[in-house]
Design a protein around this motif. Structure first.
Motif, PDB file in Angstrom:
ATOM      1  N   ASP A   1     104.505   8.554 -10.058  1.00 45.48           N
ATOM      2  CA  ASP A   1     104.103   7.387 -10.983  1.00 45.48           C
ATOM      3  C   ASP A   1     103.264   6.390 -10.410  1.00 45.48           C
TER       4      ASP A   1
ATOM      5  N   ARG B   1     106.408   3.909 -16.199  1.00 42.03           N
ATOM      6  CA  ARG B   1     105.867   4.747 -16.827  1.00 42.03           C
ATOM      7  C   ARG B   1     105.519   4.363 -18.238  1.00 42.03           C
TER       8      ARG B   1
ATOM      9  N   GLN C   1     104.548   9.793 -19.059  1.00 41.97           N
ATOM     10  CA  GLN C   1     104.206   8.479 -19.790  1.00 41.97           C
ATOM     11  C   GLN C   1     104.485   8.729 -21.224  1.00 41.97           C
TER      12      GLN C   1
END
Length: 215
Positions: free
Chosen positions: A107, A191, A160
């Motif tokens: 991330d 995200r 995402q």
């Protein structure tokens, strides 16, 4: 003395899943009828254009996994729908990897998420949100906007894309998004933030020319 937790409503997802685990086939039929449309849409959009042909396979495999796991099912703080979407998400990851696509679950991102100047300035010239029955230019604009959004979703990394779809399309609270993705709350939040930044950039780039065409 702390009172025992209340039993779920008879027609709730949790109650139906418990009934199905005990052998009530009608409970499964109710769950399937209730969630088939939303699950299919989630799987289709999560797979994206390139893997759309795998939608039926993932959709059916998700329900099969539910059937096979019914005896071991426990809510463990998550709703039935969250658990169902977790099964689908994991199956999509399998498909992505089988197709040779990279599924980067990290991330970290370079730089700060893009934020439009002046409070979403790039979007301020859009028409107002569509009326209940849009007509003419308004209908054409929002139809093309929807098409562009799906194209922009295809450009998002899978983690995402999952966060965005679960939160904005399927309306799961962020805590439930984190459970569905099997990550921490802050990771899910990150995200989603990156997904929104990239979608704003992509949609702004696409729709600026459309605005000129409409003028």
């Amino acid at each position: 003395m702390t009172p025992p937790p209340s039993a779920p409503e008879p027609d709730s997802d949790d109650a139906l899943m418990r009934a199905y685990a005990l052998g009530d086939a009608r409970a499964f039929e109710q769950l399937y009828s209730r969630h088939q449309a939303g699950l299919y849409r989630f799987v289709r959009r999560l797979l994206g254009t390139a893997l759309a042909a795998q939608t039926d396979e993932v959709f059916q495999d998700t329900w099969l996994r539910l059937v096979n796991a019914r005896a071991q099912w426990q809510p463990q703080g998550a709703s039935f729908r969250t658990w169902l979407y977790t099964l689908a998400q994991n199956r999509v990851i399998d498909i992505w990897r089988r197709s040779g696509r990279e599924v980067a679950m990290g991330d970290s991102e370079d730089g700060t998420p893009w934020e439009p100047a002046g409070g979403d300035a790039a979007w301020q010239q859009w028409p107002a949100p569509p009326s209940p029955a849009p007509q003419g230019d308004e209908l054409a604009f929002w139809r093309r906007a929807g098409e562009r959004l799906l194209a922009c979703l295809d450009e998002l990394p899978l983690p995402q894309r999952s966060a965005f779809l679960l939160h904005h399309d399927d309306e799961l609270p962020l805590a439930e998004v984190a459970r569905a993705l099997e990550v921490g709350f802050e990771t899910a939040k990150t995200r989603l933030r990156y997904a929104m930044s990239k979608l704003r950039t992509c949609m702004g780039a696409y729709l600026a020319p459309l605005q000129k065409e409409a003028s």
